[in-house]
Every structure is written in structure tokens, then in C-alpha cells.
Design a protein around this motif. Sequence first.
Motif, PDB file in Angstrom:
ATOM      1  N   ASN A   2       0.837  -1.188   0.000  1.00  0.00           N
ATOM      2  CA  ASN A   2       0.000   0.000   0.000  1.00  0.00           C
ATOM      3  C   ASN A   2       0.877   1.246   0.000  1.00  0.00           C
ATOM      4  O   ASN A   2       1.992   1.241   0.518  1.00  0.00           O
ATOM      5  N   ILE A  13     -17.683   6.998   2.273  1.00  0.00           N
ATOM      6  CA  ILE A  13     -17.622   5.919   1.290  1.00  0.00           C
ATOM      7  C   ILE A  13     -18.977   5.823   0.607  1.00  0.00           C
ATOM      8  O   ILE A  13     -19.956   5.348   1.182  1.00  0.00           O
ATOM      9  N   PHE A  36     -15.429   8.933  -1.566  1.00  0.00           N
ATOM     10  CA  PHE A  36     -15.076   7.900  -2.538  1.00  0.00           C
ATOM     11  C   PHE A  36     -16.310   7.436  -3.303  1.00  0.00           C
ATOM     12  O   PHE A  36     -17.388   7.273  -2.732  1.00  0.00           O
ATOM     13  N   LYS A 122     -13.176  11.500  -5.122  1.00  0.00           N
ATOM     14  CA  LYS A 122     -12.182  10.552  -5.615  1.00  0.00           C
ATOM     15  C   LYS A 122     -12.856   9.309  -6.171  1.00  0.00           C
ATOM     16  O   LYS A 122     -13.674   8.672  -5.493  1.00  0.00           O
ATOM     17  N   ALA A 124     -12.645   5.795  -6.580  1.00  0.00           N
ATOM     18  CA  ALA A 124     -11.870   4.695  -5.994  1.00  0.00           C
ATOM     19  C   ALA A 124     -12.821   3.775  -5.260  1.00  0.00           C
ATOM     20  O   ALA A 124     -13.834   4.216  -4.709  1.00  0.00           O
ATOM     21  N   GLU A 125     -12.492   2.496  -5.250  1.00  0.00           N
ATOM     22  CA  GLU A 125     -13.281   1.521  -4.505  1.00  0.00           C
ATOM     23  C   GLU A 125     -12.541   1.149  -3.229  1.00  0.00           C
ATOM     24  O   GLU A 125     -11.410   0.654  -3.281  1.00  0.00           O
ATOM     25  N   VAL A 126     -13.154   1.407  -2.093  1.00  0.00           N
ATOM     26  CA  VAL A 126     -12.568   1.030  -0.805  1.00  0.00           C
ATOM     27  C   VAL A 126     -12.839  -0.454  -0.578  1.00  0.00           C
ATOM     28  O   VAL A 126     -13.996  -0.882  -0.566  1.00  0.00           O
ATOM     29  N   THR A 140      -7.852   1.247  -0.825  1.00  0.00           N
ATOM     30  CA  THR A 140      -8.577   1.126  -2.083  1.00  0.00           C
ATOM     31  C   THR A 140      -8.075  -0.080  -2.877  1.00  0.00           C
ATOM     32  O   THR A 140      -7.038  -0.663  -2.574  1.00  0.00           O
ATOM     33  N   ARG A 141      -8.812  -0.407  -3.936  1.00  0.00           N
ATOM     34  CA  ARG A 141      -8.420  -1.526  -4.792  1.00  0.00           C
ATOM     35  C   ARG A 141      -7.062  -1.288  -5.455  1.00  0.00           C
ATOM     36  O   ARG A 141      -6.355  -2.232  -5.806  1.00  0.00           O
TER      37      ARG A 141
END
Length: 622
Positions: A2, A13, A36, A122, A124-126, A140-141
Amino acid sequence: MNYFAGNFDVAVIGAGHAGIEAALAAARLNQKTVMFCINLDSVGNMPCNPSIGGTAKGHLVREIDALGGEMGVAADKTTLQSRMLNLGKGPAVHSLRAQIDRKAYAALMKHTVELQENLILKQAEVVDMFPAEDGWHLVTRLSAEYVCRTVILATGTFLAGKIFVGEASYSGGPDGLFAAEGLSDALKRLDIPLRRFKTGTPARVLKSSIDFSELEVQPGDERIIPFSYKTEKLPENSVVCHISYTNDKTKQVILDNIHRSPLYSGVIEGVGPRYCPSIEDKIMRFADKKRHQLFIEPCGADTEEMYLQGMSSSLPEEVQIEIYHSIKGLEKVQIMRNAYAIEYDCVDPLALTASLEFKDHSGLYGAGQFNGSSGYEEAAAQGLIAGINAARKNMGLSPLILSRASSYIGTLIDDLVTKGCSDPYRMMTSRSEYRLLLRQDNADERLMPIGYEIGLIDEETYNKFLERKAMKEEEIYRLRHSTVAPGEKINQILERLGTTPLSTGIKLAELIKRPEVSYFDLAEVDVGRPDLPYEVALKAETEIKYEGYISRQQAQVDDMLRLENRKLPEDIDYTSVEGLRLEAREKLQKIRPENIGQASRISGVSPSDVTVLLILTQKNGG
């Protein structure tokens, strides 16, 4: 590996209706905020009906606006048609509903978020999250790791989302978007109690393939009242909606294919919304009903897609075509997007406090459909409160907790965190025991002082509110002290309205209290009447006409507040409290109510149990 992506005060989220209100509120309270979203093109999306408001939901939008939220402002700017529902009933259930241009609404909300100071949006996928000494860590992914002081979960129907259309099923979110995968596992590792709910949405069809000559027309209101107190340029009605009905043929098609519905074949595990069932569910549950109404509504000004409100389904695509073709006006309709059901993970809201913070996880909040509710308006209301409280926690301030007597928002949250929900929760006026006090027309008087105090209502908006309130109070005083004498003109008006003519002088307020008479009926004989805004005059009339009922309901509120003010010890062990029934001990130990009033509303806590708790608080000096 990370990589460190930054520190934030608040992370949200999800960027649906809950996420937007949460992020805007936190940022406007000077918190460095990140929001996100799996796909930025879905910010503020309306994946189901392209409308805002409706019975009780219109109340929520006005309350959101009075507290400083954004939904009402955006709805007014993107309205296609506006209607006040339930005008044939009392003022407690009058509710504003607007047909919205869904793409314009989403674009406006996205731009509002992009322009907001202190807020970063943003894509992005948490996929993972965990607490540490320096705050909540979100991963995130793409292996970005954010450290945040507080986090709001507003995942909507994306969390482990699964789409169902007949025998076909696949991982997915609404409107063909990806589902959120991975985060559910992270929440389970935190022992957060998840369960499966489901909802559905109807097909979108091609406008030119509809025979409108066969449909009933549903126009908008001539006099338009906006959602937002900030709106100066009133919305306009630029479209009409239409109505049609199912028939015996529709019913037969569904009955012949009911075994192919994943809802009835046992494939869907999630619990669906009780008050917004699919068309196949309506046919099965209300077998004696001859027909069901559906509304044909435009999705926007620059699209040919039409929405079939009341016709959600998870039947196979070819069966959906047959169903729609059986309906008057839709015999040749072309489906552009088929109906589908979506199943998703959400939390048991009994795990939350009244501030929407998790009981066992400091700094973690839930909002919207993640909390088990259904609807854009319910989501936005919770998002606003979660955003406010996440910010206030970071600022070292006490949480904002609205009482049931203050608002439908307070009722909604209290129902969720005290009673829980076994199916997606939908707000209705009948859920409030104080609905004559919680009218949509007085949301500003109930909540704008709170919005101003916490910092979400600006000085100009607040001063305009104070002016409206002063005008109303002055008009009520004038009506109570102004007398109209008997005469030909007033008696002609009264006889036309079907009420007793005057034989002696009477105060205008007493005339308005007559059921047949409205404030506006008396304009000709009310010589001293000032030129008031329509809503101010309407509010004055309502308070005069229902004065007795309002006073009685206020007395009930005063009684309830005495119980709300009796705080229960935080560390009490209910399993050892003598005199409580076994069920009450179990429920109280699980939910851990903050006061006697909240305890009294828990299912399984009887009046005798409440008496035991009252004695307990007296012993403890409560």
C-alpha cells in the motif's frame, strides 16, 4: 504494497444521496473531507424513480433544507413537474413531490461537490478498512491507504450487490455499474452485523413507442411551492405525467410465469421493501384487486426514456415485455432498460446510536440504505446527520440528535436505532405520533435555528426566516383581534361556502376556524389584510384553524420530553435489574437506550418495564 494517500478529518464511502449530504455537511463545517465513489459518473445518481419528495418524503426534503442540506436546492433547479400531494386531506399530510431531470440533477450535485471547499471527490473503490491509533485506515483496490479521523459508510445498494432478472443473476450495482466487492468482508472482520436486503426498479421505455392517447394525463400544480427556502426563481412545469393500469391479462401473464421470478423461486435471499413491492408481488399479495396503477414519467428533458413507476420486477426480460404489452397505451412499447432486482449488504441499525455512530466502533458512522432504509430522501436525511456528527466529534462537540417531536428526521433515525427494521424502512406520515406539529410548511421554524447554530445556515437565509416568522405571528395576532361585521357581502360568501351567515360581529380568526372557510375566502371582506407571501399566509391559517389540535399534541410532546430527559446510566447491566421481564432485559442490554423515552419505544419493553426503569433512575438521581 500500500502507499500512503493522505490524512483526512472525514471520509465518506459512497457518493449517492446519503454520501453527498454527509460530505457537504462535513466540508462546510471546516473538516478536510474525502468522498469515494466507484464511478464518478454515478455521483448523485437516481437509479430508481426520477422524482424527489412524495408522502412524508417531501417533509424530509424540507427538513434537510432547513438544516442546511443540498437536496431541496438541487431538486428545485432540476424540476420538470411539481405537485403537492394529499391536498384533499389535512395539512399534516400535504407533501410536495417533484418529477426531476435525473441527469441534470446528478450533474448539478457533482458540480456542487467539486466546487465545495475542503472536499475532495475521488473515484476509488474502498476494499478494506481497519482502526488504528492514528484513526481509521481505508485501503482502495489500487492500494492507496488513507488515514481518517472519522468515516461514514454510505454504500447504498452497491455493497456486495447482485442483480436478478429471471433466471439470470450476476454481481453488479445499479444502472450497470460495478458492485462494491471486498468491503463487506472487512466489515465482517470488525464484527459489524450485516444482512441482505433487496430492492427493485422498473423498466425504462422509449417515449415514441407509447400511445399517449390511451393514457390519463396527470398535470402539475398551477401554484408551485419549492422544496428549498433558498429558492427564489420558482420551478416550472415543463412536462406532464400519465397514468395507466394493469388488467386481467397482465395478471394472467404474471401468474403463468411466477415460478420464474427469483423472488418466488427462492433464489433471492434478501428481504424486499414492504411498501414498494414489485408488480409480481402486488399480484400475489393482493389477489382480489382488479387492477394496479402505474405512472408513466419522463426521465429528463433531453432523453426519450420514460419511467414506469409502480412496475418494478425481477421477472425474465421476455416476460417483462409481455407484461408491458398487455397494458393500455403500452401495447407496442419498446424497453430500453429492463427492470431488475438488486440484492445488497446493509447493517442492522440497532448497532448504531442516535447520532448514527456505531456503538462498538468510535468514529465510524452509517447512513442511508446501508442503515436499512429505502429511498433517496431517507438516505439524504441520514447522510446530513452523519456528516454533521462526524464533524462535531472531530471538533470535540456533542452530537446533534433530533427528537421525534422535532422532525421526521428524528423519527426516522429513532425508529431505525431503537426498533430496527426487518425490511427496507420507508418514511410515512403515519410513523409520527406528532405529525400535526411536523408539517412540511413549518420545517423552517422547527429546524432552521438548529441549522444556523451548528453553522450550516448562513446569515442571509436565517434573517429571511426570521422575517417570515415575524410576518406570520403579526398576521395571527391581527386575525385574532380584527372583527368582521355582519353584512350582505360576508354572508353571501359564507352561504356560498355552505356555512352559517353572521348575525353579529365575529373575529376573523374564529371565522377561519370553521371547516368550510379558508383564509383566502375572506380576502374581499378583510380590508386590513397585508400582502403576504402565499406560504406565510397558509401557515398562519393552519395554526389558527388547528389551534386546539396543535395545543393537545404539544402537551403530548411535553409529557414525552419528560421521559426523554430521564437519562439511563451508560454502564448499567440490564440483565441484573430486578423487576424487568426477560425479553425486556435482552432487548435493553442489546440496544442500550440513552433515556427512558427511547427505552419505552423498544419492541418488547412493556409499560411495567418502563416503571422499573423510572424507579431505577430515581434511585440514581436521574
